[in-house]
Design an enzyme around this catalytic site. Sequence first.
Site, short mmCIF file in Angstrom:
data_model
loop_
_atom_site.label_atom_id
_atom_site.label_comp_id
_atom_site.label_asym_id
_atom_site.label_seq_id
_atom_site.Cartn_x
_atom_site.Cartn_y
_atom_site.Cartn_z
CG HIS A 142 -3.24 -0.96 -6.88
ND1 HIS A 142 -3.64 -0.35 -5.71
CD2 HIS A 142 -3.18 -2.28 -6.58
CE1 HIS A 142 -3.80 -1.26 -4.76
NE2 HIS A 142 -3.54 -2.44 -5.27
NE ARG A 176 -4.32 -1.35 0.13
CZ ARG A 176 -4.46 -2.43 -0.65
NH1 ARG A 176 -3.51 -2.76 -1.48
NH2 ARG A 176 -5.56 -3.15 -0.59
CD GLU A 208 -3.00 2.98 -5.40
OE1 GLU A 208 -4.03 2.36 -5.77
OE2 GLU A 208 -2.05 2.42 -4.87
C1 GLV Z 1 -5.18 -5.14 -3.76
O1 GLV Z 1 -4.41 -4.26 -3.56
C2 GLV Z 1 -5.66 -6.02 -2.73
O2 GLV Z 1 -5.49 -5.73 -1.53
O3 GLV Z 1 -6.23 -7.05 -3.08
#
Ligand code: GLV
Length: 327
Positions: free
Chosen positions: A275, A227, A256
């Site tokens: 991401h 994260r 993001e």
């Molecule tokens: C994506 O970032 C997730 O946590 O699945």
Amino acid sequence: VPDARVFVTRRLPGDALQGLVASCTLDIWPHPAPPDEKALREHAAPADGLLCLLTDRIDAALMDASPRLRVISNLAVGVDNIDLRAAADRGIPVGHTPDVLTDATADLTMALILAAARRLPEGIAAVSEGRWGAWSPDWLLGLELHSARLGIVGLGGIGQAVAARARAFGMEVVHSSRNGGVPLPELLHTADVVSLHCPLSAETHHLIDAGALAAMKAGAILVNTARGAIVEQSALAHALRSGQLAAAALDVTDPEPLPRDDPLLQAPNLIVLPHLGSATRRTRERMAELAAENVRAGLAGEPLPHQVQMSVQAGIRPAPEGDQCPT
Ligand code: GLV
């Protein structure tokens, strides 16, 4: 639960939602952009169940505005977008999608490690910009993974899957986690590549700050597929500009999307992906299946098959790293 309503905050790949159609009325947000706070609030208000994404902030106010809510199912393994304590206080179970995205995310982590270590963006740019001269003995020399040391921060399923891949490349792997491994300062001081795999929590927010970056081995590489907020981005930009770090490769940022004019994007030797950790068709379809199973069970009043434990939700116990690591 014939008259149950479920708000699904985005269209999902695959046909996992079909299985829910018989047992409830689905309100599926049809747009590619997430519902804003007001739309989320309005659509969640009459809902018995919520199938939400990491882009949706699910807080106490939203729960209070949705009095029928009895299950929150997140299409992600990480649940930092949800106020877990508020859900526990209201007896609302929270589901997530662990394990099915482990391999996809570990693969992407290796892609970032390799791209940063072998300077792929610089090579690609040189070719596309017409700067490819004669083969040269000392051009774009990078870090060889064999015998380099990888420091894994947070040894859940994803951290372990990255460790296995890295060992296959001949890397020496060390880890630091709540449950063991080497102390974080030692990891930072000795690793050639540091890769983050811990969940985002109050404890890990800005874990990698200016002090941590300064403690890293000079010329090391930082990789983040967990994260964004685990890293203090202004400090990272500084560490890249000063050359303290050779490179950083991020699949996650804070916020993001990162605005085009964010100063971080001006930093040298930085790779940013939008991401994509779990972004394979098979993984996303399986995530949707798990999320749908969690909704179905929650509506039926059964324990969710992939539930964030209530004691974890309530903050009584920390999240087990094995199944709580966000990608
Ligand atoms: C994506 O970032 C997730 O946590 O699945």
